[in-house]
Design a protein around this motif. Sequence first.
Motif, short mmCIF file in Angstrom:
data_model
loop_
_atom_site.label_atom_id
_atom_site.label_comp_id
_atom_site.label_asym_id
_atom_site.label_seq_id
_atom_site.Cartn_x
_atom_site.Cartn_y
_atom_site.Cartn_z
N THR A 40 -57.81 52.56 62.87
CA THR A 40 -58.74 53.26 61.98
C THR A 40 -60.16 52.74 62.24
O THR A 40 -60.35 51.70 62.89
CB THR A 40 -58.40 53.00 60.50
OG1 THR A 40 -58.58 51.59 60.26
CG2 THR A 40 -56.97 53.40 60.16
N VAL A 41 -61.13 53.43 61.68
CA VAL A 41 -62.53 53.03 61.84
C VAL A 41 -62.73 51.60 61.31
O VAL A 41 -63.39 50.77 61.95
CB VAL A 41 -63.46 54.02 61.08
CG1 VAL A 41 -64.89 53.53 61.08
CG2 VAL A 41 -63.36 55.41 61.71
N GLU A 42 -62.11 51.28 60.16
CA GLU A 42 -62.26 49.93 59.57
C GLU A 42 -61.62 48.87 60.49
O GLU A 42 -62.18 47.79 60.67
CB GLU A 42 -61.60 49.82 58.20
CG GLU A 42 -62.19 50.71 57.11
CD GLU A 42 -61.68 52.15 57.20
OE1 GLU A 42 -60.45 52.31 57.28
OE2 GLU A 42 -62.50 53.08 57.22
N GLU A 43 -60.47 49.20 61.04
CA GLU A 43 -59.78 48.23 61.92
C GLU A 43 -60.58 47.98 63.20
O GLU A 43 -60.51 46.90 63.78
CB GLU A 43 -58.37 48.73 62.24
CG GLU A 43 -57.43 48.65 61.04
CD GLU A 43 -56.24 49.61 61.10
OE1 GLU A 43 -55.45 49.62 60.15
OE2 GLU A 43 -56.11 50.35 62.09
N ARG A 44 -61.34 49.00 63.61
CA ARG A 44 -62.11 48.83 64.86
C ARG A 44 -63.29 47.88 64.69
O ARG A 44 -63.85 47.39 65.67
CB ARG A 44 -62.62 50.17 65.35
CG ARG A 44 -61.52 50.94 66.04
CD ARG A 44 -62.05 52.23 66.56
NE ARG A 44 -60.97 53.17 66.70
CZ ARG A 44 -60.95 54.12 67.59
NH1 ARG A 44 -61.96 54.26 68.41
NH2 ARG A 44 -59.94 54.94 67.65
N VAL A 45 -63.68 47.60 63.44
CA VAL A 45 -64.80 46.67 63.22
C VAL A 45 -64.41 45.30 63.76
O VAL A 45 -65.13 44.70 64.57
CB VAL A 45 -65.17 46.60 61.71
CG1 VAL A 45 -66.20 45.51 61.47
CG2 VAL A 45 -65.69 47.96 61.24
N GLU A 61 -63.12 37.40 56.48
CA GLU A 61 -63.43 38.13 57.71
C GLU A 61 -63.16 37.25 58.93
O GLU A 61 -62.61 37.70 59.94
CB GLU A 61 -64.90 38.57 57.73
CG GLU A 61 -65.25 39.66 56.72
CD GLU A 61 -65.44 39.11 55.32
OE1 GLU A 61 -65.42 37.87 55.15
OE2 GLU A 61 -65.60 39.93 54.38
N THR A 64 -59.39 36.94 59.59
CA THR A 64 -58.85 38.13 60.27
C THR A 64 -59.25 38.12 61.75
O THR A 64 -58.44 38.38 62.64
CB THR A 64 -59.36 39.42 59.59
OG1 THR A 64 -59.00 39.36 58.22
CG2 THR A 64 -58.76 40.67 60.22
#
Length: 292
Positions: A40-45, A61, A64
């Motif tokens: 997802t877009v969030e996971e790509r961060v 952060e 992770t």
Amino acid sequence: MSEERVASRTAVLVCLGRAAADGRLAVGHFTDPVAADLLTVEERVVLDQVRAGTPPQGWAERSTYESVRACAEIIAPRTVAIDDAIRSHPHLQLVVLGAGLDTRAWRMPELVDVDVTEIDHPASQRDKRARIGERPALARTFRFQPVDLAVDDLAAGLEASGHDGDVPTTWLWEGVLPYLTRRDIVATLRAIGDRSARGSTLIVNYQTPSLRARAGRLVVGTLARLGRTATITANEPWRTLLTAEQLSGLLANAGFGVQHDDDLLSIAERIGSEARVRTSLRNGRVAVAARH
Ligand SMILES: C[S@@+](CC[C@H](N)C(=O)[O-])C[C@H]1O[C@@H](n2cnc3c(N)ncnc32)[C@H](O)[C@@H]1O
């Protein structure tokens, strides 16, 4: 079926690891150009941070980030060993148990003549379906078959998927054993053994017991609780760690003889992949076994 459970987050972590390793680790041996597309877009961060080597501020952060970075190191040799085992045992059926966001059916041209079935917990499989969308598999045929290995009858699921017990099968069980009870592992192995024609191959990635690794998980979990944040693996505790001898005994009871069983550190060193998380690499193993 235990539908109330949410989709596996460790499956996402492993997918992040593959996407983070692609083109950076074990170059010339490992590649997974599909993994990033499943995120997802969030996971790509966090993926972008790891690929750039720029750790974020903030404990949650950073935690992770470190999990994904370590996972990339673990996943590169693990994937190479498993892909090699699949290539060198070219059976016409491949069943991936606890498939998560496995990308093999979409990225391995060697599977073009192979019927591939992915078995997973219903919640995780629903998530996979949404992420993969309409992307066509390279495999000859591809099927999703939801099975909760702690609740459902695997034999019935395999029957429903069209699996043919008279034709040799490659079984892949990667990164799933730690999350199952020993009883569920034994039941799964019995179903696999019963449906394996002579010569079938079983590839198992598993974790060996280690005080250091257990202590590490405990520290990360405690820090997360103190900081009231969730680690990416918080809801998926390890239940079963096995020595190589214990695994070999369980496989023998299901009719499989181990051909080779290697730790990820040796594999990483052989292919020249980064190996900073040496304890984790040493405790992860890939065994390849044949049905008598
Ligand atoms: C760490 S992920 C590994 C995914 C994949 N094999 C890989 O290596 O990328 C663990 C997987 O085990 C599956 N799993 C855990 N418990 C399960 C159960 N009781 N029945 C079926 N699958 C299960 C999860 O749904 C998840 O897909």
